[in-house]
Design an enzyme around this catalytic site. Sequence first.
Site, PDB file in Angstrom:
ATOM      1  N   CYS A 112     -27.655   1.188  45.767  1.00 50.52           N
ATOM      2  CA  CYS A 112     -27.921   0.235  44.370  1.00 50.52           C
ATOM      3  C   CYS A 112     -29.358   0.563  43.844  1.00 50.52           C
ATOM      4  O   CYS A 112     -29.781   1.138  44.536  1.00 50.52           O
ATOM      5  CB  CYS A 112     -28.007  -1.338  45.603  1.00 50.52           C
ATOM      6  N   CYS A 141     -25.408   0.412  40.180  1.00 48.58           N
ATOM      7  CA  CYS A 141     -26.617   1.421  39.746  1.00 48.58           C
ATOM      8  C   CYS A 141     -26.008   1.700  38.667  1.00 48.58           C
ATOM      9  O   CYS A 141     -26.955   2.511  38.039  1.00 48.58           O
ATOM     10  CB  CYS A 141     -27.035   2.420  40.968  1.00 48.58           C
ATOM     11  N   CYS A 198     -26.022   7.575  39.472  1.00 45.25           N
ATOM     12  CA  CYS A 198     -25.379   8.177  40.688  1.00 45.25           C
ATOM     13  C   CYS A 198     -25.199   9.897  40.221  1.00 45.25           C
ATOM     14  O   CYS A 198     -23.846   9.954  39.533  1.00 45.25           O
ATOM     15  CB  CYS A 198     -24.457   7.816  41.856  1.00 45.25           C
TER      16      CYS A 198
END
Length: 138
Positions: free
Chosen positions: A16, A90, A94
């Site tokens: 996160c 997020c 990523c």
Amino acid sequence: MTEAQASAHPNVLFVCVHNAGRSQMAAGFLNAIAGDRVNVFSAGSEPADRLNPVAVAAMAEVGVDIAANEPKILTTDAVRESDVVITMGCGDTCPIFPGKRYEDWELDDPAGLPIDQVRPIRDEIKRRVEALVAELTA
């Protein structure tokens, strides 16, 4: 992490933004529920200085101690070494690698919320982690 660890058990990474609430709660539950059957990691794209104290308190209420954990920065290597990557708000921060299992868990951010509003988030994380453990250890 050694190659033996990587081959013996799945590696799960929870991500996160601040690595201070949702991902830490998920990692805490996965450690508590799966034990040594799964390798658990968590990280954040913009880690906070410390864990959310309300998240720590909510987890303590159900017997999971995450108080000693610290937010960690998300690295490309952490994603590369993981079998399952679970993101929680997020966005596109990523890195994506072929052959990995990715899931995005849409969960409210507990930052700034009172404990009575964090408990349902905690309980939903636990439910999802229990389902994940059932899949990974079947």
